[in-house]
Design a protein around this motif. Structure first.
Motif, PDB file in Angstrom:
ATOM      1  N   TRP A   1     -32.826 -29.952 -17.354  1.00 53.44           N
ATOM      2  CA  TRP A   1     -33.992 -29.254 -17.330  1.00 53.44           C
ATOM      3  C   TRP A   1     -35.042 -30.363 -17.379  1.00 53.44           C
ATOM      4  N   HIS A   2     -34.623 -31.428 -18.250  1.00 54.09           N
ATOM      5  CA  HIS A   2     -35.553 -32.554 -18.381  1.00 54.09           C
ATOM      6  C   HIS A   2     -35.697 -33.391 -16.997  1.00 54.09           C
ATOM      7  N   LEU A   3     -34.511 -33.552 -16.352  1.00 54.32           N
ATOM      8  CA  LEU A   3     -34.757 -34.269 -15.337  1.00 54.32           C
ATOM      9  C   LEU A   3     -35.490 -33.520 -14.175  1.00 54.32           C
ATOM     10  N   CYS A   4     -35.084 -32.252 -14.038  1.00 53.10           N
ATOM     11  CA  CYS A   4     -35.956 -31.091 -13.045  1.00 53.10           C
ATOM     12  C   CYS A   4     -37.202 -31.412 -13.524  1.00 53.10           C
ATOM     13  N   GLU A   5     -37.585 -31.416 -14.540  1.00 55.73           N
ATOM     14  CA  GLU A   5     -39.197 -31.532 -14.969  1.00 55.73           C
ATOM     15  C   GLU A   5     -39.801 -32.558 -14.418  1.00 55.73           C
ATOM     16  N   ILE A   6     -39.008 -33.594 -14.447  1.00 58.72           N
ATOM     17  CA  ILE A   6     -39.680 -34.963 -13.924  1.00 58.72           C
ATOM     18  C   ILE A   6     -39.765 -34.994 -12.546  1.00 58.72           C
ATOM     19  N   LEU A   7     -38.691 -34.540 -11.986  1.00 59.31           N
ATOM     20  CA  LEU A   7     -38.734 -34.592 -10.325  1.00 59.31           C
ATOM     21  C   LEU A   7     -39.600 -33.606  -9.623  1.00 59.31           C
ATOM     22  N   PHE A   8     -39.657 -32.362 -10.184  1.00 62.51           N
ATOM     23  CA  PHE A   8     -40.247 -31.469  -9.454  1.00 62.51           C
ATOM     24  C   PHE A   8     -41.347 -30.657  -9.987  1.00 62.51           C
ATOM     25  N   ILE A   9     -41.585 -30.977 -11.300  1.00 63.22           N
ATOM     26  CA  ILE A   9     -42.600 -30.081 -12.044  1.00 63.22           C
ATOM     27  C   ILE A   9     -43.823 -31.021 -12.646  1.00 63.22           C
ATOM     28  N   ASP A  10     -43.552 -32.355 -12.896  1.00 62.84           N
ATOM     29  CA  ASP A  10     -44.511 -33.127 -13.512  1.00 62.84           C
ATOM     30  C   ASP A  10     -45.268 -33.878 -12.331  1.00 62.84           C
ATOM     31  N   SER A  11     -46.466 -34.131 -12.487  1.00 67.03           N
ATOM     32  CA  SER A  11     -47.286 -34.661 -11.292  1.00 67.03           C
ATOM     33  C   SER A  11     -47.087 -36.125 -11.802  1.00 67.03           C
ATOM     34  N   ILE A  12     -46.436 -36.932 -10.935  1.00 68.36           N
ATOM     35  CA  ILE A  12     -46.275 -38.363 -11.305  1.00 68.36           C
ATOM     36  C   ILE A  12     -47.202 -39.432 -10.440  1.00 68.36           C
ATOM     37  N   PRO A  13     -48.021 -40.171 -11.220  1.00 65.69           N
ATOM     38  CA  PRO A  13     -48.920 -40.839 -10.289  1.00 65.69           C
ATOM     39  C   PRO A  13     -48.149 -41.905  -9.267  1.00 65.69           C
ATOM     40  N   GLY A  14     -48.675 -41.904  -7.998  1.00 64.02           N
ATOM     41  CA  GLY A  14     -47.921 -42.567  -7.051  1.00 64.02           C
ATOM     42  C   GLY A  14     -46.551 -42.286  -6.718  1.00 64.02           C
ATOM     43  N   GLU A  15     -46.041 -41.207  -7.416  1.00 58.91           N
ATOM     44  CA  GLU A  15     -44.302 -40.855  -7.314  1.00 58.91           C
ATOM     45  C   GLU A  15     -43.496 -42.172  -7.872  1.00 58.91           C
ATOM     46  N   ILE A  16     -44.058 -43.251  -8.512  1.00 60.42           N
ATOM     47  CA  ILE A  16     -43.318 -44.015  -9.068  1.00 60.42           C
ATOM     48  C   ILE A  16     -42.372 -43.367 -10.264  1.00 60.42           C
ATOM     49  N   VAL A  17     -41.205 -43.327 -10.285  1.00 64.06           N
ATOM     50  CA  VAL A  17     -40.098 -42.823 -10.916  1.00 64.06           C
ATOM     51  C   VAL A  17     -39.681 -43.451 -12.216  1.00 64.06           C
ATOM     52  N   LEU A  18     -39.596 -44.464 -12.122  1.00 66.14           N
ATOM     53  CA  LEU A  18     -38.976 -45.403 -13.086  1.00 66.14           C
ATOM     54  C   LEU A  18     -39.283 -45.135 -14.439  1.00 66.14           C
ATOM     55  N   PRO A  19     -40.633 -45.073 -14.942  1.00 62.82           N
ATOM     56  CA  PRO A  19     -40.934 -45.044 -16.465  1.00 62.82           C
ATOM     57  C   PRO A  19     -40.378 -43.509 -16.810  1.00 62.82           C
ATOM     58  N   HIS A  20     -40.603 -42.467 -16.193  1.00 64.19           N
ATOM     59  CA  HIS A  20     -39.821 -41.245 -16.414  1.00 64.19           C
ATOM     60  C   HIS A  20     -38.359 -41.201 -16.527  1.00 64.19           C
ATOM     61  N   LEU A  21     -37.842 -41.938 -15.782  1.00 61.12           N
ATOM     62  CA  LEU A  21     -36.534 -41.876 -15.290  1.00 61.12           C
ATOM     63  C   LEU A  21     -36.010 -42.545 -16.714  1.00 61.12           C
ATOM     64  N   LEU A  22     -36.468 -43.766 -17.231  1.00 59.03           N
ATOM     65  CA  LEU A  22     -36.149 -44.323 -18.368  1.00 59.03           C
ATOM     66  C   LEU A  22     -36.076 -43.616 -19.635  1.00 59.03           C
ATOM     67  N   GLU A  23     -37.352 -42.832 -19.623  1.00 58.29           N
ATOM     68  CA  GLU A  23     -37.543 -41.918 -20.738  1.00 58.29           C
ATOM     69  C   GLU A  23     -36.085 -40.843 -20.875  1.00 58.29           C
ATOM     70  N   TRP A  24     -36.021 -40.288 -19.538  1.00 61.26           N
ATOM     71  CA  TRP A  24     -35.048 -39.367 -19.525  1.00 61.26           C
ATOM     72  C   TRP A  24     -33.707 -39.878 -20.090  1.00 61.26           C
ATOM     73  N   VAL A  25     -33.358 -41.441 -19.803  1.00 61.12           N
ATOM     74  CA  VAL A  25     -31.946 -41.790 -20.027  1.00 61.12           C
ATOM     75  C   VAL A  25     -32.004 -42.157 -21.655  1.00 61.12           C
ATOM     76  N   ARG A  26     -33.216 -42.390 -22.009  1.00 56.58           N
ATOM     77  CA  ARG A  26     -33.139 -42.745 -23.642  1.00 56.58           C
ATOM     78  C   ARG A  26     -33.149 -41.487 -24.537  1.00 56.58           C
ATOM     79  N   PHE A  27     -33.591 -40.512 -23.975  1.00 56.89           N
ATOM     80  CA  PHE A  27     -33.755 -39.140 -24.695  1.00 56.89           C
ATOM     81  C   PHE A  27     -32.490 -38.470 -24.699  1.00 56.89           C
ATOM     82  N   ASN A  28     -31.995 -38.395 -23.519  1.00 59.83           N
ATOM     83  CA  ASN A  28     -30.435 -37.622 -23.430  1.00 59.83           C
ATOM     84  C   ASN A  28     -29.188 -38.535 -23.713  1.00 59.83           C
ATOM     85  N   PHE A  29     -29.400 -39.754 -23.438  1.00 55.55           N
ATOM     86  CA  PHE A  29     -28.123 -40.642 -23.861  1.00 55.55           C
ATOM     87  C   PHE A  29     -28.442 -41.796 -24.873  1.00 55.55           C
ATOM     88  N   PRO A  30     -28.748 -41.665 -25.994  1.00 53.02           N
ATOM     89  CA  PRO A  30     -28.989 -42.483 -27.102  1.00 53.02           C
ATOM     90  C   PRO A  30     -28.002 -43.184 -27.798  1.00 53.02           C
TER      91      PRO A  30
END
Length: 663
Positions: free
Chosen positions: A170-199
């Protein structure tokens, strides 16, 4: 009560594939009169009948019962088999109820989907869903800690694994399809997803930094933690950990520290265009490769590995792949050091690169397939896979609904019309119908069915009619819930009472429902009961109907007939006679009730006082002749005699009146 044997359950499992069922014997029960499944699925002469919801019963066929009964006395048994519904467990009830509130809130803000304010609300609601999942995970963790029984603990652990995966997807789906990411640059959100789900290394890093002791490399997890922080993009944490190494002041460590310090970081608001940043990034990586090509790090293989990772060396990532359970643990670090400017649509290429890394552990499980499909933007495959998750449809229903309202499922309508809408509605229908089977979650299920415009209301009407009516309070609650969605609430309650033989209660609910058909049916039952027993039921209700009795001719007849009895008991014979004549002349009585109406005139005809006029007498005579086929010959003759005598009395009374007037 005894558990079913393996031999008895095995044929059923063969018929139903891999669905998990639980079965219990109920001795002395009767087979359900439903259509049987093909006998090829059963052994030893067993039969099967579908019950309510996802339940069916297996029982010995009549032939087998007869054979065994002839041989020896045996007690017939029924094996009731039902699907094991995960979300019906008490610990997950909070998940169901709280997610329902979010679902209803989502329906209110869903239109129009392209409104920017609504998109912000959709993101908030998506995060609400994730917070509900997180609370559920915490509750499961607490339950596992408090549970001592091995089997129950294993079940809770399985649930915990399922909802960890749900939260991750759900978290990854929210990042890729629901959240409005400035410039479509996905890296900051992707790192947040990895840190949150695989600490996996965060706690150890915190312990080492909190101790703040020189020589921290003596900790058994020091270097795995440093490498883990690099993979998660935690550059500042890596620099702090390296400074705690006993050789932290040596040139090699300072060189790595300076390299990490000078690493360019791309931000959409940083003032640099993507092209300018790429030039700076490639220049920085060229310097890193130059330092790596020498013999500077030959004596420090861990530092050399760090340098290889930050220059995006594929073989270096493959070297550490086996340290992690999945390829997407490395995805954030790979994108960070390979293409930090990557946009959402470019993520699939990097996901395939990480998924292709060699590993001793297989990556071909459902979670890996879903994450890869999300990175590819293949929502059709994502929805197909999440439907297979063993959470009884909760995840697929709510994620599909929010994706539909965010407009991301329109891609499914390229080759066929209205696919996305039908997919959403089918999932909600299935989930709502499942909740309707639960004794206390039925109202939640009804709220889901109420938001399916095509089939939901019709399905809800059928399921509401099957709800158990334990008390008046429950009936009133069913009616209140049904009114929200325009269901035939009191009509179905009336039908239930009528089928149970409670004609008075059925009539009351039919009147409240303003249903002419049900009121006629209930009134007809009461009239037939009176003909058979000469006892009139529900008189208090009938006398208080007022204008409500006009909804049905049969109910009008019953109400007026009850009023006739009331007047007769009060000895208001004139009024009673007038009312009875109006019922006879209105011709609204059914054939079986004509005899009763006509015989009720006898006491009035034989009264000492003239109650029925000659006109009334002639009306009764006409009806007697027209309905003679419904009357016993003796009763008909008795009526004719009474009518003749009353006609004579009325004639005499008229003559006396005329004589008195002339005198």
């Amino acid at each position: 009560m005894e558990l079913a044997s393996a031999r008895q359950v095995e044929p059923v499992n063969q018929a139903l594939g891999t669905v998990i069922f639980s079965g219990v014997y109920h001795k002395g029960a009767c087979p359900l009169p439903c259509k049987l499944l093909p006998k090829k699925y059963f052994e030893d002469g067993a039969s099967c009948a579908w019950s309510r919801g996802n339940q069916f019963s297996v029982y010995p066929s009549s032939r087998v019962v007869a054979e065994r009964s002839a041989a020896s006395s045996c007690e017939q048994s029924v094996l009731n088999i039902k699907q094991n519904v995960l979300i019906f467990s008490p610990i997950l009830r909070k998940l169901v109820n709280e997610s329902n509130g979010t679902f209803l809130a989502l329906q209110k803000v869903a239109e129009p989907i392209h409104n920017s304010d609504n998109l912000v609300e959709l993101l908030k609601l998506s995060r609400q869903y994730r917070s509900v999942i997180r609370v559920c995970i915490e509750n499961l963790q607490d339950a596992i800690e408090n549970e001592k029984e091995g089997l129950k603990r294993n079940e809770l652990t399985t649930c915990l694994t399922i909802f960890y995966s749900i939260e991750c997807v759900w978290h990854l789906c929210e990042i890729l399809f629901i959240d409005s990411i400035p410039g479509e640059i996905v890296l900051p959100h992707l790192l947040e997803w990895v840190r949150f789900n695989f600490p996996c290394h965060e706690q150890v890093a915190a312990q080492i930094l909190e101790a703040c002791e020189k020589g921290s490399e003596s900790h058994s997890e020091y270097w795995p933690t440093v490498i883990g922080m690099i993979v998660q993009g935690r550059v500042d944490v890596v620099r702090a950990l390296l400074r705690l190494h006993s050789k932290g002041d040596l040139n090699e460590f300072r060189l790595v520290d300076n390299t990490l310090k000078t690493m360019p970081v791309y931000t959409i608001y940083g003032g640099l265009s993507t092209g300018d940043f790429m030039i700076n990034w490639k220049h920085w990586q060229t310097e890193c490769r130059a330092r790596l090509s020498g013999t500077t790090f030959s004596s420090e293989p861990h530092l050399e590995l760090i340098m290889r990772l930050i220059v995006g060396d594929y073989s270096a990532f493959e070297l550490i792949r086996d340290r992690y359970e999945s390829w997407f643990d490395l995805l954030g670090g790979w994108v960070m050091f390979k293409a930090p400017w990557a946009r959402r649509h470019e993520l699939a290429e990097h996901a395939h690169a990480c998924a292709g890394m060699k590993s001793r552990m297989p990556d071909h499980n459902r979670l890996h397939t879903i994450v890869l499909a999300l990175c590819e933007g293949d929502l059709h495959q994502v929805i197909h896979e999440i439907q297979q998750v063993a959470d009884n449809g909760w995840f697929a229903t709510h994620l599909t609904d929010i994706l539909y309202h965010s407009g991301k499922l329109n891609i499914l309508d390229r080759h066929q019309t209205n696919v996305a809408n039908r997919l959403r509605e089918s999932l909600i229908l299935e989930y709502g119908c499942m909740l309707m089977e639960h004794k206390s979650l039925w109202s939640v299920g009804l709220s889901y069915l109420g938001h399916c415009p095509t089939e939901g209301i019709r399905r809800a009407e059928i399921l509401v009619e099957r709800l158990a009516l334990h008390s008046e309070k429950r009936v009133l609650r069913i009616i209140a819930e049904a009114k929200k969605y325009g269901l035939r609430d009191m009509a179905c309650v009336s039908s239930r009472h009528a089928s149970a033989g409670r004609a008075g209660a059925a009539l009351a609910w039919a009147v409240r429902a303003r249903s002419a058909a049900l009121a006629s049916r209930a009134a007809d039952t009461l009239l037939r009961r009176y003909v058979a027993t000469r006892q009139l039921s529900a008189t208090d209700l009938l006398l208080s109907l007022g204008s409500a009795m006009l909804i049905s001719d049969r109910l009008l007849l019953l109400g007026k007939y009850c009023e006739f009895h009331r007047l007769y008991k009060k000895k208001e014979f004139k009024s009673a006679g007038k009312l009875l004549i109006s019922l006879i002349t209105s011709k609204i009585a059914p054939d079986y009730f004509w005899e009763t109406l006509l015989l009720d005139t006898l006491p009035l005809l034989e009264s000492d006082e003239v109650i029925l006029s000659s006109v009334d007498t002639f009306e009764i005579m006409l009806c007697v002749e027209q309905c003679s086929k419904h009357l016993d010959s003796e009763k008909a003759d008795l009526l004719r005699l009474a009518l003749t005598r009353n006609l004579a009395r009325t004639s005499l009374a008229i003559e006396r009146t005329e004589q008195n007037q002339t005198s």
